[in-house]
Design a protein around this motif. Structure first.
Motif, PDB file in Angstrom:
ATOM      1  N   GLN A   1       0.845  -1.186   0.000  1.00 35.20           N
ATOM      2  CA  GLN A   1       0.000   0.000   0.000  1.00 35.20           C
ATOM      3  C   GLN A   1       0.889   1.248   0.000  1.00 35.20           C
ATOM      4  OE1 GLN A   1      -3.625   0.268   0.157  1.00 35.20           O
ATOM      5  NE2 GLN A   1      -3.212  -1.732  -0.726  1.00 35.20           N
ATOM      6  N   VAL A   2       0.616   2.166  -0.928  1.00 31.36           N
ATOM      7  CA  VAL A   2       1.399   3.382  -1.063  1.00 31.36           C
ATOM      8  C   VAL A   2       0.465   4.580  -1.240  1.00 31.36           C
ATOM      9  CG1 VAL A   2       3.432   2.245  -2.049  1.00 31.36           C
ATOM     10  CG2 VAL A   2       1.624   3.070  -3.566  1.00 31.36           C
ATOM     11  N   SER A   3       1.027   5.767  -1.099  1.00 29.87           N
ATOM     12  CA  SER A   3       0.264   6.980  -1.375  1.00 29.87           C
ATOM     13  C   SER A   3       1.153   7.943  -2.147  1.00 29.87           C
ATOM     14  CB  SER A   3      -0.242   7.620  -0.082  1.00 29.87           C
ATOM     15  OG  SER A   3       0.824   8.142   0.662  1.00 29.87           O
ATOM     16  N   PHE A   4       0.525   8.866  -2.845  1.00 25.02           N
ATOM     17  CA  PHE A   4       1.220   9.914  -3.580  1.00 25.02           C
ATOM     18  C   PHE A   4       0.250  11.058  -3.776  1.00 25.02           C
ATOM     19  CE2 PHE A   4      -0.809   7.151  -6.583  1.00 25.02           C
ATOM     20  CZ  PHE A   4      -1.315   7.969  -7.578  1.00 25.02           C
ATOM     21  N   GLU A   5       0.783  12.230  -4.051  1.00 20.83           N
ATOM     22  CA  GLU A   5      -0.060  13.409  -4.213  1.00 20.83           C
ATOM     23  C   GLU A   5       0.201  14.040  -5.577  1.00 20.83           C
ATOM     24  OE1 GLU A   5      -1.359  17.348  -1.696  1.00 20.83           O
ATOM     25  OE2 GLU A   5      -0.228  15.753  -0.744  1.00 20.83           O
ATOM     26  N   PRO A   6      -0.683  13.782  -6.555  1.00 19.75           N
ATOM     27  CA  PRO A   6      -0.501  14.391  -7.872  1.00 19.75           C
ATOM     28  C   PRO A   6      -0.737  15.896  -7.810  1.00 19.75           C
ATOM     29  CG  PRO A   6      -2.266  12.739  -7.899  1.00 19.75           C
ATOM     30  CD  PRO A   6      -1.832  12.912  -6.487  1.00 19.75           C
ATOM     31  N   PRO A   7      -0.068  16.669  -8.654  1.00 18.35           N
ATOM     32  CA  PRO A   7      -0.272  18.123  -8.641  1.00 18.35           C
ATOM     33  C   PRO A   7      -1.742  18.483  -8.873  1.00 18.35           C
ATOM     34  CG  PRO A   7       1.560  17.523 -10.072  1.00 18.35           C
ATOM     35  CD  PRO A   7       0.897  16.249  -9.641  1.00 18.35           C
ATOM     36  N   GLY A   8      -2.260  19.355  -8.026  1.00 18.75           N
ATOM     37  CA  GLY A   8      -3.628  19.829  -8.179  1.00 18.75           C
ATOM     38  C   GLY A   8      -4.707  18.845  -7.767  1.00 18.75           C
ATOM     39  N   ARG A   9      -4.324  17.743  -7.148  1.00 17.42           N
ATOM     40  CA  ARG A   9      -5.295  16.729  -6.718  1.00 17.42           C
ATOM     41  C   ARG A   9      -5.006  16.337  -5.284  1.00 17.42           C
ATOM     42  NH1 ARG A   9      -6.869  12.572 -11.317  1.00 17.42           N
ATOM     43  NH2 ARG A   9      -8.453  12.245  -9.757  1.00 17.42           N
ATOM     44  N   SER A  10      -5.982  15.669  -4.690  1.00 19.72           N
ATOM     45  CA  SER A  10      -5.790  15.217  -3.306  1.00 19.72           C
ATOM     46  C   SER A  10      -4.904  13.971  -3.289  1.00 19.72           C
ATOM     47  CB  SER A  10      -7.147  14.911  -2.672  1.00 19.72           C
ATOM     48  OG  SER A  10      -7.791  13.871  -3.381  1.00 19.72           O
ATOM     49  N   ARG A  11      -4.432  13.642  -2.092  1.00 20.93           N
ATOM     50  CA  ARG A  11      -3.581  12.461  -1.916  1.00 20.93           C
ATOM     51  C   ARG A  11      -4.301  11.223  -2.410  1.00 20.93           C
ATOM     52  NH1 ARG A  11       1.008  11.135   0.051  1.00 20.93           N
ATOM     53  NH2 ARG A  11       1.426  13.193   0.880  1.00 20.93           N
ATOM     54  N   GLN A  12      -3.604  10.408  -3.177  1.00 16.37           N
ATOM     55  CA  GLN A  12      -4.135   9.163  -3.712  1.00 16.37           C
ATOM     56  C   GLN A  12      -3.526   7.996  -2.939  1.00 16.37           C
ATOM     57  OE1 GLN A  12      -6.382   9.103  -6.546  1.00 16.37           O
ATOM     58  NE2 GLN A  12      -6.411  11.268  -5.955  1.00 16.37           N
ATOM     59  N   VAL A  13      -4.343   7.015  -2.611  1.00 19.24           N
ATOM     60  CA  VAL A  13      -3.894   5.818  -1.904  1.00 19.24           C
ATOM     61  C   VAL A  13      -4.197   4.623  -2.786  1.00 19.24           C
ATOM     62  CG1 VAL A  13      -4.255   4.363   0.134  1.00 19.24           C
ATOM     63  CG2 VAL A  13      -4.311   6.855   0.354  1.00 19.24           C
ATOM     64  N   GLY A  14      -3.239   3.712  -2.882  1.00 19.93           N
ATOM     65  CA  GLY A  14      -3.463   2.541  -3.716  1.00 19.93           C
ATOM     66  C   GLY A  14      -2.437   1.460  -3.475  1.00 19.93           C
TER      67      GLY A  14
END
Length: 106
Positions: free
Chosen positions: A44-57
């Motif tokens: 399980q990881v997370s990242f924050e794309p520019p202009g969007r909320s944190r994504q978890v997947g």
């Protein structure tokens, strides 16, 4: 370190440039590979794309320069490994350990 290139011909300078670019690409590839190896498929990881909320997947695949992550909403992202963060799973070991309530981080 000082390298004198004044004596090199145009042809030699072009060849030197190609070798330098190849070496820099190789070093970048090695750094990316080392960053990628910090994560495992299924993790399980997370990242924050520019202009969007944190994504978890879930990390599902290594690519040449990125990893593929399937988010909880089912979206597929190719993400540079240096943008990823691991998600720590908090699991209750036994009923005797008490109740654990996960609070959202601010």
């Amino acid at each position: 370190m000082s390298i004198n290139i004044d004596h090199l011909s145009e042809e030699q300078l072009i060849e030197l440039n190609h070798r330098i670019v190849e070496r820099l690409k190789f070093l970048e590839s090695m750094h990316t590979h080392n960053e990628m190896m910090q994560f495992n498929p299924g993790e399980q990881v997370s990242f924050e794309p520019p202009g969007r909320s944190r994504q978890v997947g879930t990390l599902v695949k290594y690519n040449k320069k990125t990893v593929t992550v399937i988010t909880e909403s089912g979206q597929r992202w190719n993400v540079s490994p240096h943008l990823l963060s691991k998600i720590k799973n908090v699991k209750q070991k036994s009923k005797k350990s008490g109740n654990v309530i996960n609070l959202p981080s601010s």
